[in-house]
Design an enzyme around this catalytic site. Structure first.
Site, PDB file in Angstrom:
ATOM      1  N   ARG A 190       0.779  -1.245   0.000  1.00 25.58           N
ATOM      2  CA  ARG A 190       0.000   0.000   0.000  1.00 25.58           C
ATOM      3  C   ARG A 190       0.805   1.287   0.000  1.00 25.58           C
ATOM      4  O   ARG A 190       0.240   2.364   0.035  1.00 25.58           O
ATOM      5  CB  ARG A 190      -0.992   0.035   1.169  1.00 25.58           C
ATOM      6  CG  ARG A 190      -2.013  -1.088   1.114  1.00 25.58           C
ATOM      7  CD  ARG A 190      -3.118  -0.948   2.130  1.00 25.58           C
ATOM      8  NE  ARG A 190      -3.854   0.274   1.916  1.00 25.58           N
ATOM      9  CZ  ARG A 190      -3.891   1.279   2.792  1.00 25.58           C
ATOM     10  NH1 ARG A 190      -3.253   1.238   3.929  1.00 25.58           N
ATOM     11  NH2 ARG A 190      -4.596   2.356   2.515  1.00 25.58           N
ATOM     12  N   ASP A 191       2.144   1.219  -0.039  1.00 29.00           N
ATOM     13  CA  ASP A 191       2.932   2.460  -0.073  1.00 29.00           C
ATOM     14  C   ASP A 191       4.225   2.256  -0.864  1.00 29.00           C
ATOM     15  O   ASP A 191       5.285   2.733  -0.466  1.00 29.00           O
ATOM     16  CB  ASP A 191       3.229   2.936   1.346  1.00 29.00           C
ATOM     17  CG  ASP A 191       3.633   4.409   1.394  1.00 29.00           C
ATOM     18  OD1 ASP A 191       3.340   5.152   0.430  1.00 29.00           O
ATOM     19  OD2 ASP A 191       4.245   4.826   2.398  1.00 29.00           O
ATOM     20  N   LEU A 192       4.112   1.555  -1.980  1.00 32.46           N
ATOM     21  CA  LEU A 192       5.279   1.319  -2.825  1.00 32.46           C
ATOM     22  C   LEU A 192       5.642   2.612  -3.553  1.00 32.46           C
ATOM     23  O   LEU A 192       4.812   3.197  -4.256  1.00 32.46           O
ATOM     24  CB  LEU A 192       4.984   0.213  -3.839  1.00 32.46           C
ATOM     25  CG  LEU A 192       6.096  -0.103  -4.818  1.00 32.46           C
ATOM     26  CD1 LEU A 192       7.326  -0.625  -4.090  1.00 32.46           C
ATOM     27  CD2 LEU A 192       5.615  -1.111  -5.853  1.00 32.46           C
TER      28      LEU A 192
END
Length: 188
Positions: free
Chosen positions: A55-57
């Protein structure tokens, strides 16, 4: 190396990585970042196989060791696939579904991988410098203009990963890795 709980927070113990982050490759030729991107795809596959969504690549969450190998970092927003997801993450790399607050899915990470590739190729993320929720939800992805040599198939892959609908994105990370591997072979 291990997962530690401290004051109600989960901490992941990792090696010290002194090679910087993936952002140092922005606008550089594909061959300079092809290896680290392969590492990212392998790491994402492991995350998804464990039933999680990162969710935060983004570039700053991909750290490099002295050996040049990439490691996926910052699992602060990671959640189980299908679980309700709290707000957060880079607006440049958040999928339309993530921005709408839909349950977390691996397809969100596919979108973020497309945004990461776009940033490496163009030197900036999609919708830069004025990313808004509405632009990501409704406007087409801006033209992808490479700053350095990047195979056409990799540019096309980045744009497919950035499709508004998850159904239009590649179906598996094996497919993604296949395109990247073929591009590397073509560049040899």
């Amino acid at each position: 190396h291990e997962l530690v709980e401290l004051d109600g927070r989960a901490l992941l113990v990792m090696d010290y990585l002194d090679g910087g982050d993936l952002g140092q490759f922005r606008g550089r030729p594909f061959e300079s970042w092809a290896g680290p991107i392969d590492d990212v795809v392998v790491a994402l596959a492991a995350v998804h196989a464990a039933g999680l969504v990162h969710r935060d690549l983004k570039c700053s969450n991909v750290l490099l060791g002295a050996d040049g190998r990439a490691r996926l970092a910052d699992f602060g927003l990671a959640t189980a696939a299908g679980a309700p997801a709290e707000a957060g993450g880079s607006p440049y790399n958040s999928s339309p579904q993530q921005l709408r607050g839909e349950p977390a899915q691996p397809a969100d990470d596919f979108y973020a991988l497309g945004a990461l590739l776009y940033e490496l190729i163009a030197g900036h993320p999609p919708y830069y410098p004025e990313v808004t929720r509405e632009r990501v939800l409704y406007e087409p992805v801006p033209p992808l203009l490479p700053l350095a040599h990047t195979p056409v198939r990799v540019r096309e892959l980045a744009l497919r990963l950035l499709a508004k609908s998850p159904a239009e994105r590649p179906r598996s990370l094996d497919q993604v890795r296949g395109v990247l591997t073929a591009a590397r072979a073509d560049d040899q």
